[in-house]
Enzyme design. Sequence first.
Site, mmCIF file in Angstrom:
data_model
loop_
_atom_site.group_PDB
_atom_site.id
_atom_site.type_symbol
_atom_site.label_atom_id
_atom_site.label_comp_id
_atom_site.label_asym_id
_atom_site.label_seq_id
_atom_site.Cartn_x
_atom_site.Cartn_y
_atom_site.Cartn_z
ATOM 1 N N ASN A 8 134.928 31.518 95.130
ATOM 2 C CA ASN A 8 135.158 32.654 94.634
ATOM 3 C C ASN A 8 136.627 33.546 95.109
ATOM 4 O O ASN A 8 137.131 34.504 94.809
ATOM 5 C CB ASN A 8 133.965 34.035 93.970
ATOM 6 N N CYS A 9 137.003 32.742 96.522
ATOM 7 C CA CYS A 9 138.280 32.953 97.268
ATOM 8 C C CYS A 9 139.788 32.600 96.697
ATOM 9 O O CYS A 9 140.131 31.413 96.559
ATOM 10 C CB CYS A 9 137.792 32.993 98.396
ATOM 11 N N SER A 10 140.338 33.665 96.619
ATOM 12 C CA SER A 10 141.145 32.832 95.908
ATOM 13 C C SER A 10 142.385 32.397 96.679
ATOM 14 O O SER A 10 143.262 31.472 96.516
ATOM 15 C CB SER A 10 142.398 34.483 95.668
ATOM 16 N N VAL A 12 141.339 30.232 98.930
ATOM 17 C CA VAL A 12 140.543 29.207 99.039
ATOM 18 C C VAL A 12 141.584 28.457 97.959
ATOM 19 O O VAL A 12 140.928 26.244 98.341
ATOM 20 C CB VAL A 12 138.824 29.613 100.010
ATOM 21 N N LYS A 13 141.076 28.982 96.885
ATOM 22 C CA LYS A 13 141.356 28.243 95.397
ATOM 23 C C LYS A 13 142.921 27.900 95.935
ATOM 24 O O LYS A 13 142.981 26.907 95.518
ATOM 25 C CB LYS A 13 141.021 28.837 94.444
#
Length: 115
Positions: A8-10, A12-13
């Site tokens: 859920n880390c932006s 990482v996305k």
Amino acid sequence: MKLYGIPNCSTVKKAQDWLKQNGFDFEFHDFKKKGVTAEKLNEWFDAFGWEKVINKAGLTFKKLSKEEQETINSPAKVISYLIENTSAIKRPIVEVDGKAVLLGFKEDEYQSRLK
């Protein structure tokens, strides 16, 4: 290639999207579900320095009192803290052939290191 982070880390996305758009196959290692070992943290410390692997700007670390933050001041203390608090690891971390090559996400660094 392996990408370490939390789903859920932006940041990482963004890294995952960039890798997919640029045709890279990678395995995703979720810190929350799979954890991290002291050996792996030591490898990352060797590659990036322990001061960079701990994310002092993140909420997990900022929630600690000033006194608690000040006690996390050596590689050994950072290792025990990060094993218990994986969301305090700066992310994502990318490994190629088992070697850590990228910490965080900056498109220009990904471009130059992986292309």
